[in-house]
Design an enzyme around this catalytic site. Structure first.
Site, short mmCIF file in Angstrom:
data_model
loop_
_atom_site.label_atom_id
_atom_site.label_comp_id
_atom_site.label_asym_id
_atom_site.label_seq_id
_atom_site.Cartn_x
_atom_site.Cartn_y
_atom_site.Cartn_z
N ASP A 78 2.60 5.92 8.91
CA ASP A 78 1.44 6.22 8.06
C ASP A 78 1.58 5.73 6.62
O ASP A 78 2.67 5.58 6.09
CB ASP A 78 1.17 7.73 8.05
CG ASP A 78 2.37 8.54 7.58
OD1 ASP A 78 3.51 8.25 8.00
OD2 ASP A 78 2.19 9.46 6.75
N GLU A 135 3.53 11.18 8.67
CA GLU A 135 4.74 11.81 8.11
C GLU A 135 4.42 12.50 6.80
O GLU A 135 4.97 13.55 6.48
CB GLU A 135 5.84 10.75 7.91
CG GLU A 135 7.21 11.34 7.55
CD GLU A 135 7.35 11.77 6.10
OE1 GLU A 135 8.02 12.78 5.84
OE2 GLU A 135 6.79 11.10 5.22
N GLU A 136 3.54 11.88 6.01
CA GLU A 136 3.23 12.40 4.67
C GLU A 136 2.32 13.64 4.78
O GLU A 136 1.24 13.57 5.37
CB GLU A 136 2.50 11.33 3.83
CG GLU A 136 3.24 10.00 3.71
CD GLU A 136 4.33 10.01 2.67
OE1 GLU A 136 4.55 11.06 2.02
OE2 GLU A 136 4.99 8.97 2.50
N HIS A 361 5.97 6.04 -3.51
CA HIS A 361 4.74 6.71 -3.93
C HIS A 361 4.22 6.17 -5.27
O HIS A 361 3.37 6.79 -5.90
CB HIS A 361 4.89 8.24 -3.99
CG HIS A 361 5.10 8.86 -2.63
ND1 HIS A 361 4.73 10.14 -2.31
CD2 HIS A 361 5.63 8.35 -1.49
CE1 HIS A 361 5.04 10.40 -1.04
NE2 HIS A 361 5.60 9.31 -0.53
ZN ZN Z 1 6.51 9.32 1.27
ZN ZN Z 2 8.39 8.09 3.46
#
Ligand code: ZN
Ligand code: ZN
Length: 392
Positions: A78, A135-136, A361
């Protein structure tokens, strides 16, 4: 020929796949295009492919020889809700979404390892290549587990990998035991009695009480948790009131707690409730608490950590494996897979980045394609070391 040289011969193909995925980022449970690419590649390689766990999850299975032993290797697919600021050719084509955590690279590395292992078949056992969504923030890994991942694909151990910016390409980092923190989110609403700002005695002020609660929370880590242990309590939101001359009726306090041990996590949650109920009782307010345990502590088990370290050393040399490597108070969805199974989560260096600090990020982050050969070689080595030698 060493695994790394064999993989280097075709790693470029997976760099191209990585950049294609990067240009077409998809966020939680919408990784349809990415999952298609993964499933198609695995099918082309001749693997059995299973789709649909957690909506977009993909599992490819490669069985070689007669052994009934199996391990799982996991990548995430993702992207994030971040608007990419890079201008290179493979920059995101979708406004407001980008691969700012390198999951495009994780997917490519695992596919690359699948190609090597399928072509060489120099082991005796079963490998499940697990590609997870979301995952996030929303724990797609947990959803895969709840959807029956390990009932359908039982494993002796499961392994994960994440890139690590700031550590040079060609290095690995591993922490035994608690390597990443639990992540809990809380929302507290306290209710008093609204009144005129000039007549506080006629109301019950939730702002002053809320401020007292925020301050008292700092005692949880400062005065409740054993100083040898690690915990974080961060209040990140405090909402109350709209007018300058009105004492509002309610206040809402939100934030996050982190810990590296389950006992500390329990302690934080229990103390939080005691503090809120005690302070509210003292001042005549009512309250509600939502305490959401979103990610557990990520625990690398001893035996599997040794196997991970040994595979990393075989690929990169002892001097290039940072072990032990300090734990972080960040959290990781892979912790859910490690709750059911032994295993290990490793980091692979992503380099410094062009402007010296390409952190995850960040809108200028990019996965480093030079890391693909290292990550894929680690995966392949782990499998060959685990399932020793050829089945032939
Ligand atoms: Zn991340
Ligand atoms: Zn990650």
């Amino acid at each position: 020929m060493p695994i790394k040289e064999e993989i280097a011969a075709f790693a470029q193909e997976f760099g191209a796949i990585r950049r294609d995925i990067h240009a077409h980022p998809e966020t939680a449970f919408e990784e349809f295009r990415t999952a298609d690419i993964v499933a198609e590649k695995l099918t082309d390689l001749g693997l059995k492919v299973y789709r649909g766990l957690a909506t977009t999850g993909v599992v490819g299975t490669l069985s070689v020889g007669t052994s009934n032993r199996a391990i799982g290797l996991r990548a995430d697919m993702d992207a994030l809700d971040i608007h990419e600021e890079n201008t290179f050719d493979h920059a995101s084509t979708i406004d407001g979404k980008m691969h700012a955590c390198g999951h495009d690279g994780h997917t490519a590395m695992l596919l690359c390892a699948a190609r090597y292992l399928t072509e060489t078949k120099n082991f005796n056992g079963t490998v499940h290549f697990i590609f997870q969504p979301a995952e996030e923030n929303v724990a797609g890994g947990r959803v895969m587990v709840e959807d029956g991942l390990f009932e359908l694909f039982p494993v002796e151990a499961v392994y994960g990998m994440h890139n690590l910016p700031g550590v040079p390409v060609g290095k690995f980092a591993v922490q035994p035991g608690s390597a990443m923190a639990s992540a809990d989110m809380f929302t507290i609403e306290i209710t008093g009695k609204g009144s005129h700002g000039a007549h506080p005695h006629q109301g019950i002020d939730p702002i002053v009480t809320g401020a007292e609660i925020v301050t008292a929370f700092q005692r949880i880590v400062g005065r409740t948790i054993n100083p040898i242990e690690t915990g974080v309590v961060s209040v990140t939101q405090f909402h109350a009131g709209r007018a300058m001359n009105v004492i509002p009726e309610t206040a809402v306090i939100k934030g996050t707690c982190r810990a590296l041990k389950r006992e500390v996590q329990d302690q934080i949650e229990a103390r939080m409730e005691q503090i809120v109920s005690g302070i509210c009782a003292a001042h005549g307010l009512t309250y509600s608490i939502e305490y959401d345990r979103r990610y557990p502590v990520l625990i690398n088990t001893p035996e599997e950590t040794s196997k991970a370290v040994s595979a990393a050393i075989a690929v990169a040399g002892e001097e290039n494996v940072l072990y032990p490597h300090p734990p972080t108070m960040g959290s990781e969805d892979f912790a859910w897979m490690l709750q059911d199974n032994p295993g290990c989560y490793i980091r692979v260096g992503n380099g410094e980045g062009e402007d010296g600090g390409c952190v995850v990020h960040n809108p200028k982050y990019d996965f480093n394609d030079d890391a693909i050969v290292w990550g894929a070689s680690y995966w392949a080595t782990l499998v060959e070391q685990e399932f020793g030698g050829s089945a032939a």
